[in-house]
Design an enzyme around this catalytic site. Structure first.
Site, PDB file in Angstrom:
ATOM      1  N   SER A  75     130.384  14.818  80.506  1.00 50.65           N
ATOM      2  CA  SER A  75     130.197  13.120  80.847  1.00 50.65           C
ATOM      3  C   SER A  75     129.487  12.817  81.474  1.00 50.65           C
ATOM      4  O   SER A  75     129.313  11.829  82.279  1.00 50.65           O
ATOM      5  CB  SER A  75     131.750  12.655  81.168  1.00 50.65           C
ATOM      6  OG  SER A  75     132.704  13.138  80.297  1.00 50.65           O
ATOM      7  N   GLU A 115     130.410  23.811  83.229  1.00 46.07           N
ATOM      8  CA  GLU A 115     131.143  22.718  82.456  1.00 46.07           C
ATOM      9  C   GLU A 115     132.550  22.682  82.647  1.00 46.07           C
ATOM     10  O   GLU A 115     133.193  23.337  81.728  1.00 46.07           O
ATOM     11  CB  GLU A 115     130.645  22.815  81.152  1.00 46.07           C
ATOM     12  CG  GLU A 115     128.923  22.479  80.804  1.00 46.07           C
ATOM     13  CD  GLU A 115     128.858  22.201  79.336  1.00 46.07           C
ATOM     14  OE1 GLU A 115     128.285  20.877  79.064  1.00 46.07           O
ATOM     15  OE2 GLU A 115     128.910  22.912  78.431  1.00 46.07           O
ATOM     16  N   GLY A 149     133.283  15.423  77.305  1.00 42.63           N
ATOM     17  CA  GLY A 149     133.530  14.351  76.472  1.00 42.63           C
ATOM     18  C   GLY A 149     134.778  13.330  76.771  1.00 42.63           C
ATOM     19  O   GLY A 149     135.263  12.687  75.868  1.00 42.63           O
ATOM     20  N   HIS A 158     129.555  27.972  75.058  1.00 39.65           N
ATOM     21  CA  HIS A 158     130.050  26.912  75.390  1.00 39.65           C
ATOM     22  C   HIS A 158     131.591  26.876  75.176  1.00 39.65           C
ATOM     23  O   HIS A 158     132.186  27.481  74.526  1.00 39.65           O
ATOM     24  CB  HIS A 158     129.668  25.825  74.332  1.00 39.65           C
ATOM     25  CG  HIS A 158     130.125  24.462  74.541  1.00 39.65           C
ATOM     26  ND1 HIS A 158     130.955  23.642  74.209  1.00 39.65           N
ATOM     27  CD2 HIS A 158     129.128  23.607  75.209  1.00 39.65           C
ATOM     28  CE1 HIS A 158     131.056  22.634  74.547  1.00 39.65           C
ATOM     29  NE2 HIS A 158     129.954  22.500  75.407  1.00 39.65           N
ATOM     30  N   GLU A 214     133.562  24.881  73.828  1.00 41.11           N
ATOM     31  CA  GLU A 214     134.149  24.728  72.309  1.00 41.11           C
ATOM     32  C   GLU A 214     134.197  25.737  71.417  1.00 41.11           C
ATOM     33  O   GLU A 214     135.077  26.178  70.707  1.00 41.11           O
ATOM     34  CB  GLU A 214     133.308  23.671  71.560  1.00 41.11           C
ATOM     35  CG  GLU A 214     133.642  22.059  72.331  1.00 41.11           C
ATOM     36  CD  GLU A 214     132.606  21.159  72.394  1.00 41.11           C
ATOM     37  OE1 GLU A 214     131.536  21.290  71.767  1.00 41.11           O
ATOM     38  OE2 GLU A 214     132.585  20.105  73.199  1.00 41.11           O
ATOM     39  N   ASN A 264     123.054  18.651  73.967  1.00 39.96           N
ATOM     40  CA  ASN A 264     123.710  19.412  73.037  1.00 39.96           C
ATOM     41  C   ASN A 264     124.102  18.545  72.079  1.00 39.96           C
ATOM     42  O   ASN A 264     125.228  17.807  72.469  1.00 39.96           O
ATOM     43  CB  ASN A 264     124.861  20.058  73.918  1.00 39.96           C
ATOM     44  CG  ASN A 264     125.838  20.981  72.938  1.00 39.96           C
ATOM     45  OD1 ASN A 264     125.648  20.858  71.685  1.00 39.96           O
ATOM     46  ND2 ASN A 264     127.038  21.300  73.682  1.00 39.96           N
ATOM     47  N   LYS A 288     125.858  19.095  69.348  1.00 36.12           N
ATOM     48  CA  LYS A 288     127.149  19.762  68.985  1.00 36.12           C
ATOM     49  C   LYS A 288     126.963  19.480  67.180  1.00 36.12           C
ATOM     50  O   LYS A 288     125.962  19.613  66.774  1.00 36.12           O
ATOM     51  CB  LYS A 288     128.478  18.975  69.213  1.00 36.12           C
ATOM     52  CG  LYS A 288     128.318  18.913  71.214  1.00 36.12           C
ATOM     53  CD  LYS A 288     129.717  18.794  71.641  1.00 36.12           C
ATOM     54  CE  LYS A 288     129.522  18.578  73.113  1.00 36.12           C
ATOM     55  NZ  LYS A 288     130.707  18.580  73.882  1.00 36.12           N
TER      56      LYS A 288
HETATM   57  P1  PGA Z   1     129.475  15.540  77.405  1.00 35.81           P
HETATM   58  O1  PGA Z   1     129.389  17.107  76.673  1.00 35.81           O
HETATM   59  O2  PGA Z   1     128.428  15.230  77.804  1.00 35.81           O
HETATM   60  O3  PGA Z   1     129.872  14.728  75.911  1.00 35.81           O
HETATM   61  O4  PGA Z   1     130.876  15.461  78.070  1.00 35.81           O
HETATM   62  C1  PGA Z   1     128.712  18.144  77.395  1.00 35.81           C
HETATM   63  C2  PGA Z   1     128.928  19.443  76.754  1.00 35.81           C
HETATM   64  O5  PGA Z   1     129.675  19.722  75.883  1.00 35.81           O
HETATM   65  O6  PGA Z   1     127.976  20.162  77.050  1.00 35.81           O
END
Ligand code: PGA
Length: 248
Positions: free
Chosen positions: A211, A165, A171, A95, A97, A10, A12
């Site tokens: 992460s 997640e 992140g 997601h 976000e 992803n 983003k």
């Molecule tokens: P990350 O994000 O690996 O940077 O923690 C995962 C995601 O949001 O799908």
């Protein structure tokens, strides 16, 4: 039932024509085992660009969003048929976000899921709890509520990959432990068995996100219900290939 290992990247809202082409070219030359499915998800503007450069048949492309209409007066949105038209086969929906920043509700995400599937776009359906929800012991209640919005509307889950997640792990560099993640994955599968039947639930890939990196991916290898990863930050880096090749 064997579930194919699934690694999603992803991106983003990151990348440029140059950097995305570089990632795609690195994937083109990577020897990916038949047992692994890879899906990269650039920002919408670069979905077509990625598709133009992708030559590795083991890699597919996902959009990061899709509106639940095929076309019309929906400024800023993109549709499932458009996603397919430019060479992508998947979409990431729900997601965290988008749930928290864009304020997408469970029902809307379920509607989008139904619509994408109807137009033959596979769905990477993200679910997960906030830190305060985890601390309040509400992890499963939250995740089940997010899933049930979709099980209420969708009975065929063969083109859905569930991404668990935990929001506190995204992140932050603080991945869930394999034990904690496996416990939630196992509960998700049991819950899905009640809602969509055991046979379907046994076939659904449930991938972990939060992460994941080149170093920790292997630590989840002994978790029977973790069928892959949704990778954010590390999918933009060379270590993405270590995650893709981590389960061998
Ligand atoms: P990350 O994000 O690996 O940077 O923690 C995962 C995601 O949001 O799908």
């Amino acid at each position: 039932m064997a579930r194919k290992f699934f690694v999603g990247g992803n991106f983003k809202m990151n990348g440029s024509k140059e950097s995305i082409k570089e990632i795609v070219e690195a994937l083109n030359t990577l020897e990916i085992p038949d047992s692994v499915e890879v899906v990269i998800s650039p920002p919408a503007l670069y979905v077509h660009w990625a598709a133009l450069h992708l030559t590795n048949p083991k890699v597919a492309i996902a959009a990061q969003n899709a509106f639940p209409q095929i076309s019309g007066a929906y400024t800023g949105e993109i549709s499932a048929p458009q996603i397919k038209d430019v060479g992508a086969e998947w979409v990431i929906l729900g997601h965290s976000e988008r749930r928290t920043i864009i304020k997408e509700a469970d029902d809307f995400i379920a509607e989008k899921t139904m619509h994408a599937l109807k137009h033959e776009v596979g769905v990477i359906l993200c679910v997960g709890e906030l830190l305060e929800e985890r601390e309040a012991g509400k992890t499963l209640a939250v995740v089940f509520r997010q899933l049930d919005a979709v099980t209420d509307k969708v009975s065929d889950w063969s083109n859905i990959v569930v991404a668990y997640e935990p929001v506190w792990a995204i992140g932050t560099g603080l991945a869930a432990t394999p034990e904690d993640a496996e416990a939630v994955h196992d509960d998700i599968r049991k819950h899905l068995a009640e809602k969509i039947g055991k046979e379907q639930a046994d076939g659904v890939r449930i991938i972990y996100g939060g992460s994941v990196n080149g170093a920790n991916a292997k630590t989840f290898n002994s978790c029977p219900d973790i069928d892959g990863y949704l990778v954010g930050g590390a999918s933009l880096k060379p270590e993405f290939k270590d995650i893709i090749l981590s389960r061998q």
